[in-house]
Design a protein around this motif. Structure first.
Motif, PDB file in Angstrom:
ATOM      1  N   VAL A 158       0.862  -1.168  -0.090  1.00  0.00           N
ATOM      2  CA  VAL A 158      -0.084   0.036   0.159  1.00  0.00           C
ATOM      3  C   VAL A 158       0.889   1.254   0.125  1.00  0.00           C
ATOM      4  CG1 VAL A 158      -1.678   1.377   1.536  1.00  0.00           C
ATOM      5  CG2 VAL A 158      -1.916  -1.252   1.064  1.00  0.00           C
ATOM      6  N   ALA A 159       1.945   1.123   0.808  1.00  0.00           N
ATOM      7  CA  ALA A 159       2.859   2.435   1.002  1.00  0.00           C
ATOM      8  C   ALA A 159       3.515   2.575  -0.302  1.00  0.00           C
ATOM      9  CB  ALA A 159       3.814   2.250   2.262  1.00  0.00           C
ATOM     10  N   LEU A 160       4.075   1.540  -0.706  1.00  0.00           N
ATOM     11  CA  LEU A 160       4.871   1.548  -2.017  1.00  0.00           C
ATOM     12  C   LEU A 160       4.070   2.226  -3.172  1.00  0.00           C
ATOM     13  CD1 LEU A 160       6.807  -1.572  -2.143  1.00  0.00           C
ATOM     14  CD2 LEU A 160       7.822   0.639  -1.910  1.00  0.00           C
ATOM     15  N   MET A 161       2.870   1.907  -3.336  1.00  0.00           N
ATOM     16  CA  MET A 161       1.954   2.547  -4.294  1.00  0.00           C
ATOM     17  C   MET A 161       1.490   3.707  -4.173  1.00  0.00           C
ATOM     18  SD  MET A 161       2.461   0.091  -6.512  1.00  0.00           S
ATOM     19  CE  MET A 161       2.066  -1.563  -7.252  1.00  0.00           C
ATOM     20  N   MET A 162       1.293   4.059  -3.065  1.00  0.00           N
ATOM     21  CA  MET A 162       0.883   5.434  -2.773  1.00  0.00           C
ATOM     22  C   MET A 162       2.090   6.281  -2.864  1.00  0.00           C
ATOM     23  SD  MET A 162      -1.951   4.782   0.412  1.00  0.00           S
ATOM     24  CE  MET A 162      -2.210   6.405   0.878  1.00  0.00           C
ATOM     25  N   GLY A 163       3.128   5.928  -2.360  1.00  0.00           N
ATOM     26  CA  GLY A 163       4.484   6.517  -2.393  1.00  0.00           C
ATOM     27  C   GLY A 163       4.830   7.022  -3.957  1.00  0.00           C
ATOM     28  N   ALA A 164       4.868   5.821  -4.569  1.00  0.00           N
ATOM     29  CA  ALA A 164       5.268   6.055  -5.786  1.00  0.00           C
ATOM     30  C   ALA A 164       4.379   7.153  -6.717  1.00  0.00           C
ATOM     31  CB  ALA A 164       5.199   4.653  -6.654  1.00  0.00           C
ATOM     32  N   ALA A 165       3.150   7.085  -6.498  1.00  0.00           N
ATOM     33  CA  ALA A 165       2.036   7.964  -7.363  1.00  0.00           C
ATOM     34  C   ALA A 165       2.129   9.429  -6.805  1.00  0.00           C
ATOM     35  CB  ALA A 165       0.842   7.395  -7.068  1.00  0.00           C
ATOM     36  N   ARG A 166       2.417   9.397  -5.552  1.00  0.00           N
ATOM     37  CA  ARG A 166       2.863  10.852  -4.990  1.00  0.00           C
ATOM     38  C   ARG A 166       4.007  11.414  -5.260  1.00  0.00           C
ATOM     39  NH1 ARG A 166       6.485  12.011  -1.583  1.00  0.00           N
ATOM     40  NH2 ARG A 166       6.510  14.286  -0.759  1.00  0.00           N
ATOM     41  N   LEU A 167       5.033  10.685  -5.479  1.00  0.00           N
ATOM     42  CA  LEU A 167       6.367  11.076  -5.952  1.00  0.00           C
ATOM     43  C   LEU A 167       6.324  11.579  -7.630  1.00  0.00           C
ATOM     44  CD1 LEU A 167       9.026   8.878  -4.747  1.00  0.00           C
ATOM     45  CD2 LEU A 167       8.860  11.544  -4.213  1.00  0.00           C
ATOM     46  N   ILE A 168       5.536  10.706  -8.464  1.00  0.00           N
ATOM     47  CA  ILE A 168       5.223  11.275  -9.738  1.00  0.00           C
ATOM     48  C   ILE A 168       4.269  12.335  -9.728  1.00  0.00           C
ATOM     49  CG2 ILE A 168       4.173  10.533 -11.906  1.00  0.00           C
ATOM     50  CD1 ILE A 168       5.188   7.541 -11.228  1.00  0.00           C
TER      51      ILE A 168
END
Lengths: 488, 488
Positions: free
Chosen positions: A314-324
């Motif tokens: 969950v954190a990886l997917m949310m974190g990646a989308a946020r960085l992008i």
């Protein structure tokens, strides 16, 4: 939840393919193979942004903060529980806080199985009690429990070789050791016993089943996970014991004396509950109707707090989308994060998503799934039209500073994207290292202490760069409509 | 069992010294220092036998078989339990089977505390339940448990700095992290909170206490161990939670919100029971009246099966004595194995041994104690008259193939030999490596899976050679009657 849909965690049955005929699939496939050398390249600006994203991810604490928050403020969140509902509220709040677009929930009906208490005891030859966990979905027992002489077998095949007389009225102990692997294949090979062992024992007249945990830890911590009862077989209680306890029980059998066991469990099934998939997006630009799907699951098993399964995903997917979202260039394609409900106990969320998204399935042009722990990522695999492997090669080059191996083109993703993959959606798979995952998976030991912040940042970098370039790919991500041949 | 005698595991109060006056002690001490250069050497035959013993031990499976048998056939054996009695019977049987002489039991009255069930929950701000263990000796609660607002402190000193108003009516959370060390000093420094924290909280009006486990594991497994209630302080329930749960609870405090906790426990004290020290010997030859004492303890805490604490110690001492018995040379001194009752909850066995052996205490010329896990041995330490350090050096040379470090002359032994050491008995200490010991110690994870057979064989070699040469020493092992100065 139906028995049919509830298989092992890793592999579910293939949904009916409604979108393409086989002939059309073959034609499309052959057409693209010859296009291999013409895969277009990424722009310099996109590659520069990938470098920036990689470096930012390597020092970004968002993912760790998210898994910390989810595990601390919500904790266990099995389907149907109060924690499940709290997790949905948490995800909506956090997606909004991070500034995602189109944040919404998609209602999902989920089963509500409650563990209660369980205990397991060897009554003879040498009385000992052993920590245990009921398997998810297992029926409970009467308060005094089920007591019986026991029979030990390695696996379902060994059970099948016994006469019904030697099983009837007994408790069956499945004593198969799971192999430690980096890619999870040890689990894929071992987990069939959890789902299918107890019913196979019941079919021969057994009154209970106990399995050696499908896990690699030498800690005295039992694992859990889904099992299923076929409709025509008596429902018998099924529990797991840890590896050291299975060793100890094996030694009791080795004495040659009669082994008697007792299983007590108050687990039970309550009426179905409402849960939800939680969805948020980073809208795309010129190819905004195309969706790059990022999947992870919001639910967890109940003994732990779901840090590695699947808080980290969950954190990886949310974190990646946020960085992008914050890189300063709108991605070409839309990045959609879907946090699925109830992956663990029947994949209700992904099935609801498939049903609700039927009209737009073809817009899901490529997918990513993170449901294998907190990293590091050790390999980049894929499941794309071979014509587009050169694009994967280019993405692999952008990941070079992370020192990943180059995997094959047979990536399968996890349980939640399985339906979409079966319908032809390509996958990119930054492969999380599973060497130690099954020491913790589905146990009370799945806590934040198991998340290495540096490994999580490295994983965030691998996912973010891959997702970004998948969203920017100048060509078309072509749907897969035939078996993917081996890489090169 | 009295409160006075129940200190930490590692260090108990010094018994009254009845055997020597201080003046005589000083005279004797000064006399022996000058004899340092005249320590006699071992015979060639004894040194050759030491080599043989070392090599035999390195391929001997007796110790592993003993700990396997004890943990499988007896399992948990806390003082006063049925397992405790079964362990006594096991030890008598195994000593007789191994051919020891003068196998006997020495009756010991032991306390009988029963754990019952315990649970621990954070009620606010974010409800979560956490695995817990009652501390040994802790009182239980009413069935609904104790619920209260909580206050977090690092240790007893930090608690003492609070006003009684900020503690009264609350549950105190002691949140001190134990340091990982090879020699156990992290435990020695950390364990005071377990014994003394809850009473200190009660003295300020607290209604319950929870401690971060005095252990080094990041697994979600709580530890237990003895605590004590001074006579004049209210008895409040006291439990431990694991390190990852303590981290999670710390994060709840870090939110700044009010933290409310609930402790439930059905632990209780039953009437005292009978147990026994079990004793067996390898009789000595010309110095047969002198005793080389080998100590370990037969009891264990209840959550695990006592493989490393202290099944391994029991196995090492029995295994070493057996190898020496079978070397074909009668040892000069008598080797006496004493498996003590109830080390864990008040050292009843060693106190009974001291009382029963008062007339022959001076015959205990040197001691060994194994109560620190299953090895390997990494160092040879001692506590001998400095005049005899050259003998220790010779023993260290015989151990050279095992690649041990040379420790100092301040060895303290464990809890069971402490009384004898305080009365002047010298010690030789093949030091077991404690780096990972406190990952497992006093937890349900203390199982046979934690015993590495190769490390156990290496430890057996180190103990057997040291014990053999101690028994063959051509000089006198002189009693210690003054503080031992630092080595060299």
């Amino acid at each position: 939840m139906t028995a049919n849909s509830l298989g092992t965690d890793g592999r579910r049955r293939m949904p009916t393919c409604k979108t393409l005929s086989s002939a059309a699939a073959l034609t499309a496939f052959l057409a693209t193979v010859s296009a291999a050398d013409r895969a277009p390249g990424f722009t310099t600006a996109d590659l520069r942004a990938a470098d920036t994203l990689r470096e930012r991810a390597l020092s970004d604490s968002t993912a760790y903060q998210l898994v910390e928050s989810l595990t601390t403020e919500v904790g266990p969140r099995p389907a149907g529980s109060a924690g499940d509902k709290a997790a949905v509220a948490w995800a909506v709040r956090e997606m909004q806080r991070l500034g995602f677009s189109n944040v919404r929930t998609m209602e999902v009906t989920v089963p509500h199985w409650v563990r209660g208490e369980a205990d397991f005891a060897v009554l003879a030859p040498w009385p000992q009690s052993m920590p245990t966990l009921a398997l998810g979905g297992s029926v409970g027992t009467v308060p005094d429990g089920v007591q019986a002489e026991a029979v030990m077998v390695k696996d379902i095949a060994a059970l099948a070789a016994l006469t019904p007389e030697s099983v009837r009225g007994r408790i069956v102990f499945f004593n198969n050791r799971m192999e430690r692997t980096r890619d999870g294949m040890g689990y894929v090979r071992g987990v069939a016993i959890r789902a299918g062992g107890p019913p196979a024992a019941a079919a021969l007249g057994a009154v209970g089943a106990v399995i050696r945990s499908v896990g690699t830890s030498t800690d005295r911590i039992a694992h859990t996970g889904a099992m299923r009862y076929p409709a025509d077989i008596p429902r018998i209680p099924a529990v797991a014991i840890s590896n050291p306890d299975a060793d100890a029980l094996e030694r009791q059998f080795a004495s040659g004396k009669t082994v008697r066991l007792r299983i007590r469990s108050s687990s039970r099934e309550l009426p179905a509950e409402r849960s939800a998939n939680v969805i948020g997006e980073v809208p795309g630009a010129d190819r905004g109707s195309e969706i790059v799907l990022l999947g992870a699951h919001l639910d967890s098993w109940d003994p732990g707090v779901g840090a590695i399964d699947d808080g980290a995903g969950v954190a990886l997917m949310m974190g990646a989308a946020r960085l992008i979202k914050e890189i300063g260039m709108k991605p070409r394609r839309t990045i959609r994060v879907v946090l699925f409900a109830n992956e663990e106990f029947g994949t209700s969320g992904s099935r609801a998503y498939l049903a609700a998204s039927e009209a737009e399935l073809s817009r899901h042009v490529i997918g990513f799934e993170a449901d294998f722990g907190a990293g590091p990522v050790w390999r980049l695999s894929s499941r794309v039209n071979p014509a587009q492997l050169t694009a994967v090669d280019q993405i692999a080059r952008a990941l070079a500073p992370l020192k990943l191996a180059r995997g094959g083109n047979q990536a399968t993703g996890g349980a939640d994207l399985d339906g979409l993959v079966k319908l032809g959606m390509p996958l990119l798979s930054p492969d999380l290292d599973g060497t130690h995952y099954f020491d913790v998976h589905h146990t009370l030991n799945d806590t934040l202490a198991q998340v290495d912040p540096a490994a999580l940042r490295q994983s965030l970098a691998a996912f973010t760069v891959s997702i970004w370039l998948a969203a920017q790919y100048p060509g078309e991500w072509q749907r897969l409509t035939a078996p993917v041949p081996p890489l090169r």
